[in-house]
Design a protein around this motif. Sequence first.
Motif, PDB file in Angstrom:
ATOM      1  N   HIS A   1       9.986  -5.287  -7.849  1.00  0.00           N
ATOM      2  CA  HIS A   1       9.219  -5.471  -9.082  1.00  0.00           C
ATOM      3  C   HIS A   1       7.830  -6.015  -8.800  1.00  0.00           C
ATOM      4  CE1 HIS A   1      12.739  -4.586 -11.542  1.00  0.00           C
ATOM      5  NE2 HIS A   1      13.457  -5.457 -10.782  1.00  0.00           N
ATOM      6  N   ASN A   2       7.582  -6.475  -7.658  1.00  0.00           N
ATOM      7  CA  ASN A   2       6.281  -7.037  -7.300  1.00  0.00           C
ATOM      8  C   ASN A   2       5.818  -6.388  -5.992  1.00  0.00           C
ATOM      9  OD1 ASN A   2       6.020  -9.534  -9.256  1.00  0.00           O
ATOM     10  ND2 ASN A   2       8.124  -9.578  -8.448  1.00  0.00           N
ATOM     11  N   PRO A   3       5.174  -5.234  -6.106  1.00  0.00           N
ATOM     12  CA  PRO A   3       4.753  -4.518  -4.889  1.00  0.00           C
ATOM     13  C   PRO A   3       3.821  -5.393  -4.032  1.00  0.00           C
ATOM     14  CG  PRO A   3       4.597  -3.123  -6.822  1.00  0.00           C
ATOM     15  CD  PRO A   3       4.839  -4.494  -7.356  1.00  0.00           C
ATOM     16  N   GLY A   4       4.051  -5.367  -2.752  1.00  0.00           N
ATOM     17  CA  GLY A   4       3.257  -6.141  -1.808  1.00  0.00           C
ATOM     18  C   GLY A   4       3.826  -7.503  -1.514  1.00  0.00           C
ATOM     19  N   PHE A   5       4.758  -7.937  -2.318  1.00  0.00           N
ATOM     20  CA  PHE A   5       5.346  -9.265  -2.106  1.00  0.00           C
ATOM     21  C   PHE A   5       6.579  -9.120  -1.175  1.00  0.00           C
ATOM     22  CE2 PHE A   5       2.655 -10.145  -5.590  1.00  0.00           C
ATOM     23  CZ  PHE A   5       2.468 -11.524  -5.635  1.00  0.00           C
ATOM     24  N   THR A   6       6.757 -10.115  -0.259  1.00  0.00           N
ATOM     25  CA  THR A   6       7.936 -10.147   0.660  1.00  0.00           C
ATOM     26  C   THR A   6       8.548 -11.541   0.645  1.00  0.00           C
ATOM     27  OG1 THR A   6       6.576 -10.735   2.558  1.00  0.00           O
ATOM     28  CG2 THR A   6       6.996  -8.378   2.196  1.00  0.00           C
ATOM     29  N   VAL A   7       9.815 -11.555   0.912  1.00  0.00           N
ATOM     30  CA  VAL A   7      10.552 -12.826   0.992  1.00  0.00           C
ATOM     31  C   VAL A   7      11.208 -12.905   2.373  1.00  0.00           C
ATOM     32  CG1 VAL A   7      12.424 -14.226   0.070  1.00  0.00           C
ATOM     33  CG2 VAL A   7      10.955 -12.909  -1.483  1.00  0.00           C
TER      34      VAL A   7
END
Length: 642
Positions: free
Chosen positions: A117-123
């Motif tokens: 849901h949040n392109p570019g975000f990683t965990v």
Amino acid sequence: MRKASGMKLTNRLVAFVTLIVICAIFVIFIGGAVSFRKLGQDYLTHYLDGMVEVIDQELADPQGAKSLSRWLPKLLKASNVVELEIGSPSGVMYAYQGLQPINDPAVLHQGSYTLSHNPGFTVKLKSIPPYTEFTYSIGAMSSITLAVVIIILGLMWGMNWLRQQLYGSELLEHRGRMILAGKVDDHAVGDEQEWPATASLALDQMIAELKDARQERSRFDTFIRTHTFLDQLTGAANRVLFDSRLQSLVQEPETHGAVLMIRISDWDELLAERGKAVADELIQDVGMILSNLIQRYPDTVLSRYFDAEFAILLPQQPAKEVKQFTHQLLKALDRLAPPSPLQPDNWCHIGVTYCASGDRRGRIMDAAEMALRSAQLQGSNSWDTYQKAPQLEEGRGSVRWRSLLDQAFGNSAVVLYQQPALTLDQQVIHRELLARIPDEQGKLIKASHFLSAVTQVGYHTKMDKAVVAQALAMLKNGPVGDALSVNVSVEALLEKAFVRWLRDELLQTPRTVLNRLSFEIAESSLVKHLDAIRPVTRMLVGLGCKLVVDQAGRTIVSTHYIKDVKADYIKLHRGLLRDIHQRQENQLFVRSMLGACANSAAKVIAVGVENEQEWRVLQQLGVQGGQGRYFTSELPCGAKES
């Protein structure tokens, strides 16, 4: 050669079943551990995926992103996440570091997720794997523990049941081991619990048949020798054996003796008037008297030479002793009341002649016949001597012999000669020690000449002690590979004092030395005193010495003693081997002796081999060794063989 297994059948089966059960438990344990770990990993992955999905949804909501730092640490702590980092295109948006201590960072589970849901975000996160900090719990693992206990108890019960079922096979196996060890007589009949029962019964039957076959063979061998060399009515030697012994005596160097012919007169008239039963009874009575009188003379041969004639060979006896023996013999016969028509004062006559080395057997018997006829002409129970020229020298009396033997023992003057016994490939089996003593002039006297005197004066123990002591000293100080054999009289072995002395001497001797020492015992004396001698022979064999039965065939005895005393070697009497290539009856006797030794460890050695013809025939018959002047003459101990 096939060998018996060193492991019992029951132990094999128990070990096999135990190994199978342990392997099954190990496989189940490994499989359960792997499955347990895989379930934990799948659970952790599923839980973290759900947590990342929540973070992704919250970041998509502007209000949720603002409150992220308020609720996320609690969630991460509850989920055993020790590190978390949320990255965005502009940099690290949020980072979390747990406070719990980590002993081994390598065990941490690491994961990296991309937020949909949040392109570019990683965990990126690190979490503690499940069950890492858990310890064994009886409550949690009770079912597994109970299963393992049940398996172990079942295994123990199964092993015990298996041992009980296979106890019979263990008995049968133990019996087989004892039979292979040579204890057939002690385990001839098996236990009722032996299993399989058919194999046990078959073994019982085979052992019984084997024992019967051995006894039958021994009886058959004795039957052959008896009918070949013995008179069936009196049990004395027959003419064949007497002629063989006389021929051997005159062919030996430096020997002498006397031949006595005893004839019952009017024998044909007795048979015609009284019948064969009465005549046979008279022959038996005469034979009993003669047999009793010759007991004190060693190597004496009593023979029923013809139907009404007996012959006696007295070797190595002086003329004075022969005359004394003849007087005693005639007096004993005079006391016997012959049946009619025999005349009580003129029914038995004795002819005496002397013989020495080099005489012809035929001439000796002719001389005895002439002396017998001369006695018959006297018209009464009498005896006469055929006067030979030159006369034999008068021998020593018992007093002179005792003095000479005392001097020899006191001065340690017993001299030992040796003669090797060889195998068929000329390897030395052992060296037989032959004793000699010096006379008044210093000339050495052979044992064959003074052994009769040793018997008369009762010096067996002194002679055997002297020879055994010298033999032990020679073995201790001589070459390591040298083996010696000593002759020991049965009379000495029957004395407890001598046996104790011999036992103490052997116990003080190293085993390596005793393994090179053999004891030779005369066959006739051994069989006569077998029950008394058996413990002594077992002691000698148990200490490591070898047992040799000497003078086999000098008398006709049963050969059952061979397996009883477990003799290592059987030495044939030299009288059997003299001109054996010309004597079929002696060859039959040797074959019989070889057959008696076939199923035992005893090896037959021919003693007194003189020429190539004798040795060739003996090899064809199957002897395992030879000894005699054909190979090597008697030499002083320490002298080199030529």
